[in-house]
Design an enzyme around this catalytic site. Structure first.
Site, mmCIF file in Angstrom:
data_model
loop_
_atom_site.group_PDB
_atom_site.id
_atom_site.type_symbol
_atom_site.label_atom_id
_atom_site.label_comp_id
_atom_site.label_asym_id
_atom_site.label_seq_id
_atom_site.Cartn_x
_atom_site.Cartn_y
_atom_site.Cartn_z
ATOM 1 N N SER A 4 4.155 3.528 -7.018
ATOM 2 C CA SER A 4 4.546 4.732 -6.282
ATOM 3 C C SER A 4 5.675 5.533 -6.916
ATOM 4 O O SER A 4 6.026 6.604 -6.399
ATOM 5 C CB SER A 4 4.933 4.372 -4.842
ATOM 6 O OG SER A 4 3.781 4.104 -4.088
ATOM 7 N N LYS A 46 5.004 9.171 -7.415
ATOM 8 C CA LYS A 46 5.245 10.249 -6.443
ATOM 9 C C LYS A 46 6.471 11.089 -6.790
ATOM 10 O O LYS A 46 6.640 12.179 -6.232
ATOM 11 C CB LYS A 46 5.379 9.650 -5.042
ATOM 12 C CG LYS A 46 4.092 8.968 -4.560
ATOM 13 C CD LYS A 46 4.239 8.418 -3.161
ATOM 14 C CE LYS A 46 2.930 7.804 -2.682
ATOM 15 N NZ LYS A 46 2.904 6.348 -2.788
ATOM 16 N N SER A 106 6.654 6.611 1.588
ATOM 17 C CA SER A 106 5.768 6.549 0.417
ATOM 18 C C SER A 106 4.318 6.777 0.822
ATOM 19 O O SER A 106 3.416 6.022 0.436
ATOM 20 C CB SER A 106 5.920 5.198 -0.299
ATOM 21 O OG SER A 106 5.412 5.255 -1.610
#
Length: 282
Positions: free
Chosen positions: A60, A63, A119
């Protein structure tokens, strides 16, 4: 063996390269996992560099680039409609989500909180679908941005960092630290990542969204948060930053096997780096 030599040998034994002169009175804390990097963004100097150019999946942390690209082209007040496909995508992948509900209309700024705090893969999908247009188009923009920034060891396959059938995306600790440093120059990004929790009203019903930041670094002095990440292939990842004594320190830890240790290590690195100012570029 002299003190300085002993420090260098000790660093080598843990696979750590300290790119500043060794501080004999206070050697750098050990780091674990596959790779790590600590940048003094104020000077451009690398303070810690352990396998910093090793290409690995980053989960993640992807992101960060998603938010960076969106902030470069969208208005914060733009409204994005959440679709059933956004929700199904995250649920099917077993990803963390912002629990978005189909039919809701949220501003870009609100979705950035849903992207970065819990997230949310659903938030990532909604933003990529809207500003690609289409997820594939957005991913192409992510890769074009990485290339323009000189992040030569970075490749994205989606907007969220989930494993993909054609192969996972990858990056390095150095590339991700450079990206985080650039993103943190945007005041909106900085405000979002340093927020512990956020409540956002829903237009679809009367239930509000309540999001809590997954980054446990926010209790550290001057912390700017940034991003956590985990998949089985990537391990536990962390991008972290803090403003200390007029300096901005930005670090990345990739491929940790212990979730809590990545935060403990990051705190130790920030504390150590704040005591050892460096000069010049590197």
């Amino acid at each position: 063996m002299g003190n300085r030599t002993a420090v260098i040998v000790a660093c080598a034994l843990v696979g750590l390269t300290v790119s500043t002169p060794a501080f004999a009175d206070s050697p750098a804390p050990s780091t674990y996992g596959r790779a790590s990097y600590l940048l003094d963004e104020s000077t451009g100097k690398a303070m810690i560099s352990k396998r910093a150019d090793k290409r690995v999946p980053i989960a993640s942390l992807t992101k960060i680039m998603t938010a960076y690209v969106v902030l470069g082209q969208a208005k914060l007040t733009d409204k994005v409609r959440i679709t059933a496909k956004d929700v199904r995508y995250a649920e099917r992948g077993g990803a963390t989500t912002a629990d978005l509900r189909p039919g809701d209309r949220l501003t870009v700024k609100e979705l950035l909180y849903g992207l970065m705090l819990p997230s949310g893969a659903d938030a990532a999908h909604a933003l990529a679908r809207t500003y690609g247009p289409g997820v594939d188009g957005f991913t192409a923009k992510m890769n074009a941005t990485a290339k323009a920034m000189g992040l030569s060891n970075t490749s994205y396959v989606n907007a969220d960092g989930l494993p993909a059938r054609g192969g996972d995306g990858y990056s390095t600790a150095r590339d991700q630290a450079r990206l985080a440093a650039a993103a943190l120059r945007n005041p909106t990004f900085r405000s979002v990542t340093s927020t512990k929790s956020r409540t956002v009203a829903s237009t679809a019903d009367h239930r509000a969204y309540s999001w809590t930041n997954t980054n446990r670094m926010l209790d550290a002095p001057g912390s700017l948060g940034v991003k956590t990440g985990y998949t089985r292939a990537a391990g536990f990842n962390l991008a972290f930053a803090a403003d200390r004594k007029g300096r901005r320190l930005v670090g990345v830890i990739l491929g940790e096997t212990d979730s809590s240790r990545r935060f403990d290590t990051a705190r130790s690195l920030l504390k150590w780096a704040a005591k050892h100012p460096v000069e010049g570029n590197g």
